[in-house]
Write a protein that holds these residues in place. Structure first.
Motif, PDB file in Angstrom:
ATOM      1  N   LEU A  96      -8.026  -4.395  -0.947  1.00 14.40           N
ATOM      2  CA  LEU A  96      -7.791  -4.189  -2.379  1.00 14.40           C
ATOM      3  C   LEU A  96      -6.411  -4.656  -2.813  1.00 14.40           C
ATOM      4  O   LEU A  96      -6.258  -5.217  -3.907  1.00 14.40           O
ATOM      5  N   THR A  97      -5.391  -4.452  -1.987  1.00  7.27           N
ATOM      6  CA  THR A  97      -4.054  -4.912  -2.385  1.00  7.27           C
ATOM      7  C   THR A  97      -4.014  -6.428  -2.506  1.00  7.27           C
ATOM      8  O   THR A  97      -3.350  -6.969  -3.406  1.00  7.27           O
ATOM      9  N   LYS A  98      -4.733  -7.123  -1.650  1.00  9.47           N
ATOM     10  CA  LYS A  98      -4.774  -8.591  -1.734  1.00  9.47           C
ATOM     11  C   LYS A  98      -5.456  -9.057  -3.011  1.00  9.47           C
ATOM     12  O   LYS A  98      -5.267 -10.209  -3.438  1.00  9.47           O
ATOM     13  N   ARG A  99      -6.227  -8.193  -3.621  1.00 11.14           N
ATOM     14  CA  ARG A  99      -6.911  -8.535  -4.875  1.00 11.14           C
ATOM     15  C   ARG A  99      -6.165  -8.011  -6.095  1.00 11.14           C
ATOM     16  O   ARG A  99      -6.691  -8.018  -7.198  1.00 11.14           O
ATOM     17  N   GLY A 100      -4.926  -7.579  -5.876  1.00 10.53           N
ATOM     18  CA  GLY A 100      -4.053  -7.264  -7.000  1.00 10.53           C
ATOM     19  C   GLY A 100      -4.047  -5.825  -7.458  1.00 10.53           C
ATOM     20  O   GLY A 100      -3.487  -5.517  -8.521  1.00 10.53           O
ATOM     21  N   TYR A 101      -4.615  -4.913  -6.680  1.00 11.59           N
ATOM     22  CA  TYR A 101      -4.619  -3.504  -7.064  1.00 11.59           C
ATOM     23  C   TYR A 101      -3.384  -2.780  -6.526  1.00 11.59           C
ATOM     24  O   TYR A 101      -2.884  -3.101  -5.442  1.00 11.59           O
ATOM     25  N   CYS A 102      -2.921  -1.798  -7.291  1.00 15.79           N
ATOM     26  CA  CYS A 102      -1.950  -0.834  -6.777  1.00 15.79           C
ATOM     27  C   CYS A 102      -2.745   0.246  -6.046  1.00 15.79           C
ATOM     28  O   CYS A 102      -3.569   0.939  -6.661  1.00 15.79           O
ATOM     29  N   VAL A 103      -2.520   0.387  -4.745  1.00 17.17           N
ATOM     30  CA  VAL A 103      -3.358   1.236  -3.902  1.00 17.17           C
ATOM     31  C   VAL A 103      -2.520   2.345  -3.285  1.00 17.17           C
ATOM     32  O   VAL A 103      -1.416   2.100  -2.773  1.00 17.17           O
ATOM     33  N   PHE A 104      -3.057   3.557  -3.322  1.00 15.96           N
ATOM     34  CA  PHE A 104      -2.373   4.725  -2.778  1.00 15.96           C
ATOM     35  C   PHE A 104      -3.369   5.565  -1.969  1.00 15.96           C
ATOM     36  O   PHE A 104      -4.570   5.538  -2.235  1.00 15.96           O
ATOM     37  N   SER A 105      -2.855   6.289  -0.997  1.00 16.67           N
ATOM     38  CA  SER A 105      -3.719   7.169  -0.211  1.00 16.67           C
ATOM     39  C   SER A 105      -2.978   8.452   0.108  1.00 16.67           C
ATOM     40  O   SER A 105      -1.742   8.461   0.210  1.00 16.67           O
TER      41      SER A 105
ATOM     42  N   TRP B  28       0.865  -1.184   0.000  1.00  5.88           N
ATOM     43  CA  TRP B  28       0.000   0.000   0.000  1.00  5.88           C
ATOM     44  C   TRP B  28       0.896   1.227   0.000  1.00  5.88           C
ATOM     45  O   TRP B  28       1.836   1.313   0.780  1.00  5.88           O
ATOM     46  N   ASN B  29       0.654   2.147  -0.907  1.00  6.01           N
ATOM     47  CA  ASN B  29       1.542   3.289  -1.128  1.00  6.01           C
ATOM     48  C   ASN B  29       2.929   2.828  -1.546  1.00  6.01           C
ATOM     49  O   ASN B  29       3.946   3.395  -1.143  1.00  6.01           O
ATOM     50  N   ASP B  30       2.957   1.801  -2.366  1.00  3.17           N
ATOM     51  CA  ASP B  30       4.194   1.277  -2.935  1.00  3.17           C
ATOM     52  C   ASP B  30       4.351   1.879  -4.328  1.00  3.17           C
ATOM     53  O   ASP B  30       3.673   1.456  -5.267  1.00  3.17           O
TER      54      ASP B  30
END
Length: 286
Positions: free
Chosen positions: A74-83, A38-40
């Protein structure tokens, strides 16, 4: 007492929209560290999920506390996630989303540009809770965001403001209260139903072309009232009431964004409608 404290203390219990407990800075950084996915900023969207997801916290929220449930989901489902953090006031740590909303939308614009540059994606998807589901509409409508965003998913968004179950109507009976609210915490004043900000935002229609809109609401919402005011009107809009999917879902305003996996399932459906699966009470286990 500083002016912002006079406003925040009585309103915090009513308007808390995602930051139930603030966390120390070290813990916050660890929670969103690259190792968590997350935030990667090295994350590259896949062919299955080609757009990064930007999470937009609510009033009194921040980029970590608001998303301790949904970001890992969401990250476990393969999304690139940012906040991101936005709407900060000087001297107020952790509790954000309090500054003028038009300026917060500019912060979102800058952040989306940063995410798109890092990931190489042409567009992003936005998911926001409360103010975070409404504020991006200013970015989409007035700051060119429609060219950079595929979808906006609002979880309990105050799209047409809130009456706080009628409490905002009492402000004129407290001399100076409205002026103090506007001066000390303009982000709160902007969210009152009938504010100049909301009138401008909704003038000429709720939506803009080219963006898919989803609103996920709960009838037990005690902050954005009446709850049906959250719904949008226009093309490419899907309005969802949690209790139509699972009648026994008791989530209120905070829980729907913080930990409701039925709401999370609908978020995933909105982000990937081609692979959407029916949401039911059993979705809490998916």
């Amino acid at each position: 007492m500083l002016p912002w404290k006079r406003v925040l203390r009585p309103l915090a219990a009513l308007l808390l929209t995602g930051a139930l407990v603030s966390v120390p800075a070290a813990a916050a950084q660890a929670a969103a560290a690259p190792s968590s996915g997350w935030n990667d900023y090295s994350c590259k969207p896949s062919a299955t999920h080609p757009r990064p997801v930007v999470l937009v916290h609510g009033t009194f929220g921040n980029s970590v506390d608001n998303w301790l449930g949904l970001a890992p989901y969401l990250t476990k489902r393969g999304y690139c996630v940012f906040s991101l953090d936005y709407g900060q006031l000087p001297g107020v740590p952790f509790f954000h989303g309090l500054g003028p909303i038009d300026k917060s939308a500019k912060q979102l614009d800058t952040f989306v540009d940063k995410v798109l540059a890092a990931t190489g994606a042409a567009e992003a998807d936005l998911v926001g809770h409360s103010q975070g589901g409404m504020m991006p509409r200013h970015y989409l409508k007035f700051l060119g965001g429609a060219a950079e965003v595929n979808a906006l998913v609002g979880i309990a968004p105050d799209n047409h403001g809130t009456t706080l179950s009628g409490l905002t109507a009492l402000l004129p009976f407290f001399p100076g209260a409205e002026h103090l609210l506007t001066t000390a915490t303009p982000g709160l004043a902007d969210q009152i139903a009938g504010s100049a900000f909301l009138n401008k935002l909704n003038e000429g229609g709720d939506t803009v072309p080219g963006v898919q809109y989803t609103v996920i609401a709960t009838k037990h919402d005690q902050v954005v009232t009446p709850y049906r005011s959250q719904f949008l009107t226009g093309p490419n809009v899907r309005n969802v009431l949690l209790q139509d999917l699972c009648p026994v879902d008791l989530s209120e305003h905070v829980a729907i964004g913080l930990l409701d996996r039925i709401a999370f399932h609908e978020v995933a459906n909105a982000l990937d409608p081609a692979r959407a699966r029916p949401t039911t009470c059993a979705s809490v286990f998916s």
